[in-house]
Scaffold this motif. Structure first.
Motif, PDB file in Angstrom:
ATOM      1  N   VAL A  65     -13.955  11.430  11.785  1.00  0.00           N
ATOM      2  CA  VAL A  65     -15.179  11.932  12.417  1.00  0.00           C
ATOM      3  C   VAL A  65     -14.790  12.523  13.769  1.00  0.00           C
ATOM      4  O   VAL A  65     -14.149  11.846  14.583  1.00  0.00           O
ATOM      5  CB  VAL A  65     -16.212  10.795  12.600  1.00  0.00           C
ATOM      6  N   GLY A  66     -15.166  13.787  13.986  1.00  0.00           N
ATOM      7  CA  GLY A  66     -14.820  14.457  15.243  1.00  0.00           C
ATOM      8  C   GLY A  66     -15.895  14.249  16.292  1.00  0.00           C
ATOM      9  O   GLY A  66     -16.520  13.200  16.347  1.00  0.00           O
ATOM     10  N   GLY A  67     -16.076  15.245  17.120  1.00  0.00           N
ATOM     11  CA  GLY A  67     -17.052  15.112  18.203  1.00  0.00           C
ATOM     12  C   GLY A  67     -16.375  14.702  19.490  1.00  0.00           C
ATOM     13  O   GLY A  67     -15.137  14.710  19.599  1.00  0.00           O
ATOM     14  N   ALA A  68     -17.184  14.318  20.469  1.00  0.00           N
ATOM     15  CA  ALA A  68     -16.656  14.003  21.802  1.00  0.00           C
ATOM     16  C   ALA A  68     -15.724  12.813  21.763  1.00  0.00           C
ATOM     17  O   ALA A  68     -14.756  12.746  22.531  1.00  0.00           O
ATOM     18  CB  ALA A  68     -17.809  13.746  22.767  1.00  0.00           C
ATOM     19  N   GLU A  69     -16.014  11.859  20.889  1.00  0.00           N
ATOM     20  CA  GLU A  69     -15.167  10.658  20.814  1.00  0.00           C
ATOM     21  C   GLU A  69     -14.803  10.419  19.351  1.00  0.00           C
ATOM     22  O   GLU A  69     -15.477   9.682  18.643  1.00  0.00           O
ATOM     23  CB  GLU A  69     -15.919   9.452  21.376  1.00  0.00           C
ATOM     24  N   PRO A  70     -13.713  11.032  18.896  1.00  0.00           N
ATOM     25  CA  PRO A  70     -13.375  10.945  17.466  1.00  0.00           C
ATOM     26  C   PRO A  70     -13.134   9.513  17.024  1.00  0.00           C
ATOM     27  O   PRO A  70     -12.715   8.665  17.811  1.00  0.00           O
ATOM     28  CB  PRO A  70     -12.089  11.760  17.360  1.00  0.00           C
ATOM     29  N   THR A  71     -13.397   9.292  15.777  1.00  0.00           N
ATOM     30  CA  THR A  71     -13.153   7.972  15.208  1.00  0.00           C
ATOM     31  C   THR A  71     -12.772   8.116  13.744  1.00  0.00           C
ATOM     32  O   THR A  71     -12.783   9.216  13.189  1.00  0.00           O
ATOM     33  CB  THR A  71     -14.397   7.073  15.370  1.00  0.00           C
ATOM     34  N   GLU A  72     -12.432   7.040  13.141  1.00  0.00           N
ATOM     35  CA  GLU A  72     -12.074   7.065  11.721  1.00  0.00           C
ATOM     36  C   GLU A  72     -12.800   5.921  11.023  1.00  0.00           C
ATOM     37  O   GLU A  72     -12.909   4.824  11.566  1.00  0.00           O
ATOM     38  CB  GLU A  72     -10.564   6.936  11.545  1.00  0.00           C
ATOM     39  N   ILE A  73     -13.294   6.196   9.839  1.00  0.00           N
ATOM     40  CA  ILE A  73     -14.102   5.212   9.111  1.00  0.00           C
ATOM     41  C   ILE A  73     -13.515   5.015   7.723  1.00  0.00           C
ATOM     42  O   ILE A  73     -13.125   5.989   7.071  1.00  0.00           O
ATOM     43  CB  ILE A  73     -15.557   5.711   8.974  1.00  0.00           C
ATOM     44  N   GLU A  74     -13.525   3.783   7.278  1.00  0.00           N
ATOM     45  CA  GLU A  74     -13.149   3.476   5.907  1.00  0.00           C
ATOM     46  C   GLU A  74     -14.441   3.098   5.193  1.00  0.00           C
ATOM     47  O   GLU A  74     -15.199   2.261   5.684  1.00  0.00           O
ATOM     48  CB  GLU A  74     -12.175   2.311   5.915  1.00  0.00           C
ATOM     49  N   ALA A  75     -14.730   3.762   4.074  1.00  0.00           N
ATOM     50  CA  ALA A  75     -16.020   3.550   3.425  1.00  0.00           C
ATOM     51  C   ALA A  75     -15.857   3.174   1.963  1.00  0.00           C
ATOM     52  O   ALA A  75     -14.920   3.615   1.293  1.00  0.00           O
ATOM     53  CB  ALA A  75     -16.865   4.813   3.540  1.00  0.00           C
ATOM     54  N   GLY A  76     -16.807   2.382   1.480  1.00  0.00           N
ATOM     55  CA  GLY A  76     -16.811   2.018   0.075  1.00  0.00           C
ATOM     56  C   GLY A  76     -17.442   3.099  -0.781  1.00  0.00           C
ATOM     57  O   GLY A  76     -17.156   3.217  -1.969  1.00  0.00           O
ATOM     58  N   LEU A  77     -18.316   3.887  -0.175  1.00  0.00           N
ATOM     59  CA  LEU A  77     -18.978   4.995  -0.877  1.00  0.00           C
ATOM     60  C   LEU A  77     -19.261   6.095   0.131  1.00  0.00           C
ATOM     61  O   LEU A  77     -19.746   5.820   1.236  1.00  0.00           O
ATOM     62  CB  LEU A  77     -20.321   4.533  -1.483  1.00  0.00           C
ATOM     63  N   VAL A  78     -18.955   7.331  -0.244  1.00  0.00           N
ATOM     64  CA  VAL A  78     -19.295   8.478   0.601  1.00  0.00           C
ATOM     65  C   VAL A  78     -20.137   9.442  -0.222  1.00  0.00           C
ATOM     66  O   VAL A  78     -19.785   9.779  -1.361  1.00  0.00           O
ATOM     67  CB  VAL A  78     -18.024   9.204   1.118  1.00  0.00           C
ATOM     68  N   HIS A  87     -11.209   7.189   3.390  1.00  0.00           N
ATOM     69  CA  HIS A  87     -11.117   7.274   4.846  1.00  0.00           C
ATOM     70  C   HIS A  87     -11.783   8.580   5.274  1.00  0.00           C
ATOM     71  O   HIS A  87     -11.541   9.623   4.672  1.00  0.00           O
ATOM     72  CB  HIS A  87      -9.664   7.294   5.313  1.00  0.00           C
ATOM     73  N   LEU A  88     -12.584   8.502   6.303  1.00  0.00           N
ATOM     74  CA  LEU A  88     -13.205   9.715   6.863  1.00  0.00           C
ATOM     75  C   LEU A  88     -12.784   9.850   8.307  1.00  0.00           C
ATOM     76  O   LEU A  88     -12.750   8.862   9.049  1.00  0.00           O
ATOM     77  CB  LEU A  88     -14.736   9.619   6.807  1.00  0.00           C
TER      78      LEU A  88
END
Ligand SMILES: Cc1cc2nc3c(=O)[nH]c(=O)nc-3n(C[C@H](O)[C@H](O)[C@H](O)COP(=O)(O)OP(=O)(O)OC[C@H]3O[C@@H](n4cnc5c(N)ncnc54)[C@H](O)[C@@H]3O)c2cc1C
Length: 391
Positions: free
Chosen positions: A213-226, A210-211
């Protein structure tokens, strides 16, 4: 709406929403492969992964690609003279240099194979010159020639030296054109770039990562590879990934390199390097594709990122440069720009190799990607894509 969702390049998996995402009223976004950092190395990795068939998302904290170390270097395609045998630096520099010339030729990226003179200017440097030539040949560097002082001066009349090694395959390139071309290749295979999207944290969780991500509109990502290719920011990113063992995060040091520009006509048509110093290649002469000359970088160990060049450092440049260019006039140098080397090596340590390792089946970290990282980018991209193929 989350910034990545607007791009329409991921699937939303509300079932995967984590406590952090819930707190922020976000759905988890799922992605095959994420590359953190859009410098020359991150872009080359994204290109290689996309060409290998991965769905790639590139997360870049700034508002444009290539504003970090990739914008603050000498733009030299190195031949591979300096690195110890069997190191990643030696391997990737030699392989990467060849790949890069072919790539620049094929894709119309401006470059010039200018050639370089590595010079000894006093007797004590002569054995080092011989040692460098031997190790370069061990690394598979081709075309090196021993030159006497007279032969070197016939090439560069303003040069002083006792002897030199001529490296015909050292050159320069337009690093921004290269990065744009790498991005275009990656995008042609479906990769997507998200700017102003800093990775601020994450967690290793079973088979996925899970990542945040900040910035103006934060979000969260689930990734198979980072792939962590955040350059100077790579250590900070790694430290914020919960579950990443600290033993997999190497030491972090920053060594600033300041440049001084030469006002007026350049003395040399080739690149001129003294024998290397500790943690740097010595204050050398390079020119850009427009023919402007500059000297540097020096080595200044720093704790934080500050790219201002202290004019006082210019004093030491005059002595260093006059060892091989006695004709340098007082007042000819002007403060230029600076870059910062992301180093695993500390001030009192011997030279260290690039660190590229898989700390978790889903996480590949790159640390200490200093020189020759630009030269090596395509070789590193291929290497990481092969590592990822096993993920
Ligand atoms: C002074 C100097 C001279 C050099 N000269 C040469 C040379 O002549 N030839 C050569 O081969 N090499 C040279 N190098 C080395 C080369 O410049 C680097 O190896 C290369 O640019 C590294 O690229 P990168 O993509 O790893 O890092 P960077 O270009 O720094 O890219 C990292 C990116 O990650 C982003 N980022 C950081 N944190 C985050 C985050 N949390 N979330 C999202 N994004 C983030 C940054 O904004 C940046 O865009 C030199 C280096 C220096 C310092």
């Amino acid at each position: 709406m989350a910034p990545l969702k607007r791009l329409g390049i991921y699937s939303v998996r509300p079932d995967l929403t984590t406590p952090w995402a819930k707190d922020h009223n976000l759905a988890m976004e799922s992605q095959d492969a994420v590359v953190i950092g859009a410098g020359v190395v991150g872009l080359a990795i994204a290109r290689a992964l996309a060409q290998a068939g991965r769905d790639v998302l590139i997360l870049e904290s700034e508002g444009a690609i290539g504003t970090g170390t990739s914008a603050r270097n000498s733009e030299v395609i190195h031949a591979g003279l300096y690195y110890s045998k069997d190191s990643l630096k030696a391997r990737f520099c030699v392989e990467g240099g060849r790949l890069l010339y072919d790539y620049c030729q094929a894709r119309g990226v401006a470059h010039q194979r200018l050639g370089k003179l590595l010079v000894a200017t006093n007797e004590s440097e002569m054995p080092l010159l011989e040692k460098l030539k031997q190790s370069a040949q061990d690394n598979g560097v081709e075309g090196l020639q021993d030159l006497t002082a007279a032969q070197a001066q016939s090439l560069e009349p303003d040069l002083f030296c006792l002897a030199a090694i001529y490296s015909p395959n050292t050159g320069i390139l337009d690093s921004h054109a290269l990065m744009l071309s790498l991005l275009a290749d990656a995008e042609a295979k479906g990769a997507v770039l998200a700017l102003r999207s800093p990775v601020v944290g994450g967690a290793l969780s079973g088979e996925r990562i899970h990542l945040r991500v900040g910035g103006a509109e934060p979000t969260e990502i689930e990734a198979g590879l980072v792939v962590n290719a955040a350059g100077l920011g790579a250590w900070a990113v790694a430290r914020e990934i919960v579950g990443l063992p600290p033993a997999h995060i190497p030491h972090c040091h920053f060594a600033k390199g300041n440049y001084f520009n030469l006002a007026g006509k350049t003395p040399f048509s080739r690149l001129v390097y003294p024998v290397p110093g500790h943690a740097g290649l010595g204050v050398h002469f390079t020119r850009d594709l427009a023919g402007r000359g500059r000297f540097g970088p020096d080595v200044e160990w720093v704790d934080k990122i500050d790219y201002r060049v202290d004019p006082e450092r210019g004093l030491a440049f005059y002595d260093a440069i006059r060892s091989y260019w006695p004709g340098l006039k007082d007042g000819a140098l002007e403060p230029g720009y600076a870059g910062i080397r992301p180093k695993v090596q500390g001030p009192n340590d011997p030279a260290q190799d690039f660190v590229i390792e898989r700390a978790h089946p889903r996480f590949i970290g790159l640390y200490g990607i200093e020189s020759p990282g630009l030269t090596s980018c395509l070789a590193i991209g291929g290497h990481v894509a092969r590592m990822a193929a096993g993920a």
